[in-house]
Design an enzyme around this catalytic site. Structure first.
Site, PDB file in Angstrom:
ATOM      1  CG  ASP A  19     -53.454   1.542  -3.501  1.00  0.00           C
ATOM      2  OD1 ASP A  19     -52.410   2.138  -3.165  1.00  0.00           O
ATOM      3  OD2 ASP A  19     -53.657   1.144  -4.667  1.00  0.00           O
ATOM      4  CG  ASN A  21     -52.118   6.333   2.188  1.00  0.00           C
ATOM      5  OD1 ASN A  21     -53.355   6.338   2.220  1.00  0.00           O
ATOM      6  ND2 ASN A  21     -51.375   5.626   3.027  1.00  0.00           N
ATOM      7  NE  ARG A  23     -53.318   6.342  -6.697  1.00  0.00           N
ATOM      8  CZ  ARG A  23     -53.984   5.195  -6.854  1.00  0.00           C
ATOM      9  NH1 ARG A  23     -54.943   5.113  -7.750  1.00  0.00           N
ATOM     10  NH2 ARG A  23     -53.695   4.158  -6.118  1.00  0.00           N
ATOM     11  CD1 TRP A  24     -57.014  11.973   0.040  1.00  0.00           C
ATOM     12  CD2 TRP A  24     -55.253  12.828   1.125  1.00  0.00           C
ATOM     13  NE1 TRP A  24     -57.492  12.817   1.025  1.00  0.00           N
ATOM     14  CE2 TRP A  24     -56.431  13.352   1.700  1.00  0.00           C
ATOM     15  CE3 TRP A  24     -54.025  13.222   1.637  1.00  0.00           C
ATOM     16  CZ2 TRP A  24     -56.404  14.255   2.758  1.00  0.00           C
ATOM     17  CZ3 TRP A  24     -53.992  14.128   2.690  1.00  0.00           C
ATOM     18  CH2 TRP A  24     -55.175  14.622   3.241  1.00  0.00           C
ATOM     19  CB  SER A  64     -46.514  -4.954  -0.188  1.00  0.00           C
ATOM     20  OG  SER A  64     -45.755  -4.207  -1.114  1.00  0.00           O
ATOM     21  CD  GLU A  66     -44.284  -7.716  -3.575  1.00  0.00           C
ATOM     22  OE1 GLU A  66     -45.275  -7.415  -2.883  1.00  0.00           O
ATOM     23  OE2 GLU A  66     -43.717  -8.829  -3.498  1.00  0.00           O
ATOM     24  CG  ASN A  67     -45.325  -1.179  -0.459  1.00  0.00           C
ATOM     25  OD1 ASN A  67     -46.216  -1.450   0.356  1.00  0.00           O
ATOM     26  ND2 ASN A  67     -45.623  -0.851  -1.716  1.00  0.00           N
ATOM     27  CD1 TRP A  68     -39.252  -4.634   1.391  1.00  0.00           C
ATOM     28  CD2 TRP A  68     -37.978  -3.049   2.317  1.00  0.00           C
ATOM     29  NE1 TRP A  68     -39.215  -4.863   2.750  1.00  0.00           N
ATOM     30  CE2 TRP A  68     -38.444  -3.900   3.334  1.00  0.00           C
ATOM     31  CE3 TRP A  68     -37.162  -1.957   2.663  1.00  0.00           C
ATOM     32  CZ2 TRP A  68     -38.119  -3.719   4.675  1.00  0.00           C
ATOM     33  CZ3 TRP A  68     -36.837  -1.776   3.996  1.00  0.00           C
ATOM     34  CH2 TRP A  68     -37.314  -2.648   4.986  1.00  0.00           C
ATOM     35  NE  ARG A 187     -55.221  -1.839  -4.747  1.00  0.00           N
ATOM     36  CZ  ARG A 187     -54.016  -2.322  -5.005  1.00  0.00           C
ATOM     37  NH1 ARG A 187     -53.853  -3.603  -5.175  1.00  0.00           N
ATOM     38  NH2 ARG A 187     -52.970  -1.523  -5.096  1.00  0.00           N
ATOM     39  NE  ARG A 193     -51.787  -2.977  -8.972  1.00  0.00           N
ATOM     40  CZ  ARG A 193     -52.048  -1.908  -9.702  1.00  0.00           C
ATOM     41  NH1 ARG A 193     -52.796  -1.992 -10.775  1.00  0.00           N
ATOM     42  NH2 ARG A 193     -51.562  -0.725  -9.365  1.00  0.00           N
TER      43      ARG A 193
END
Ligand code: IPE
Ligand code: IPE
Ligand code: MG
Length: 242
Positions: A19, A21, A23-24, A64, A66-68, A187, A193
């Site tokens: 996790d 990418n 923000r980077w 994931s 949910e990433n859709w 993570r 989470r």
């Protein structure tokens, strides 16, 4: 021998939620896809480090269910990167004896991505030096529902007796069938989470949250996570000898 080297002998399976990418990239005033692109180098670094540290099973969360919910151009960029990564690295990973598996829901993946995934899995099926699983279009709840559906079919057809369904029998229907449960779940990015990752398998995993953003993840971070793991006492509900 460093403590992480000593300890990694006990760590069979490490799972990583890659996790940070976006923000980077944002920190560099670049589009989120720039971060995902750079994240692929960190994937290679993580695979290399796992090999050097003697970790047999490495499972990486790439996309994931949910990433859709993300903008379609970002989803497209992630799918394109997955295709390019598997295509570009397959021969090298195969030569190194890596067994590649893709966990996740196949529906929703494009024909060309499915073809690449099938090729990677078929070509490396006989390898057993280490096991790299990429969770792509993966959600823990979705995986459990898909497993339950297949199990229900087998019960209906008489292939399995309902009374024979125990934890082991059920786990054989999951995408991770045959793999040991993760010992350590890492993570990156500072979020605390699990975001629907390996919710069955990680029931007793040690959780380590690192403050590094995924594109900056290195072998040093991997070792630091193993050192943190080494300081934990795993009890599995029991009581350890004093
Ligand atoms: C992880 O980075 C990659 C995927 C989830 C596909 P993010 O894209 O979630 O990056 P952040 O969390 O927004 O920084
Ligand atoms: C989890 O990260 C999914 C992957 C790393 C592939 P997210 O960035 O999607 O998770 P949330 O939305 O912050 O929980
Ligand atoms: Mg994120």
């Amino acid at each position: 021998m460093s403590s992480s080297e000593e300890r990694c002998r006990d760590v069979r399976h490490v799972a990583i939620i890659m996790d940070g990418n976006g923000r980077w990239a944002q920190q560099r005033n670049r589009p989120r896809a720039f971060g995902h692109n750079k994240g692929v180098d960190a994937v290679r670094e993580a695979v290399r480090a796992a090999g050097n540290l003697g970790i047999k099973y490495l499972t990486l969360f790439g996309f994931s269910t949910e990433n859709w919910r993300r903008p379609s151009d970002e989803v497209d960029a992630l799918f394109e990167l997955m295709k390019r990564f598997v295509d570009a690295d397959l021969e090298k990973l195969h030569k190194e004896g890596v067994n590649i598996r893709i966990a996740g829901r196949r529906e929703g993946l494009s024909g060309d991505l499915l073809a690449i995934i099938d090729r990677a899995e078929a070509q490396t099926a006989g390898n057993d030096k280490c096991f790299l699983t990429i969770a792509f279009n993966y959600g823990g709840r979705d995986e459990i529902v898909r497993a339950a559906r297949r199990l229900a079919r087998d019960v209906k057809s008489g292939a399995i007796d309902p009374d024979a369904v125990d934890e082991n029998a059920f786990a054989a229907y999951l995408d991770t069938a045959g793999m040991p449960d993760p010992d350590l779940l890492i993570r990156t990015s500072g979020e605390h989470r699990t975001s629907n990752f390996l919710i069955w398998q990680a029931a007793y995993a040690e959780l380590v949250f690192l403050d590094v953003l995924w594109p900056d993840f290195s072998a040093e971070h991997f070792k630091a996570a193993l050192d943190e793991y080494a300081s934990r006492e795993r009890r599995f509900g029991g009581v350890n000898a004093a």
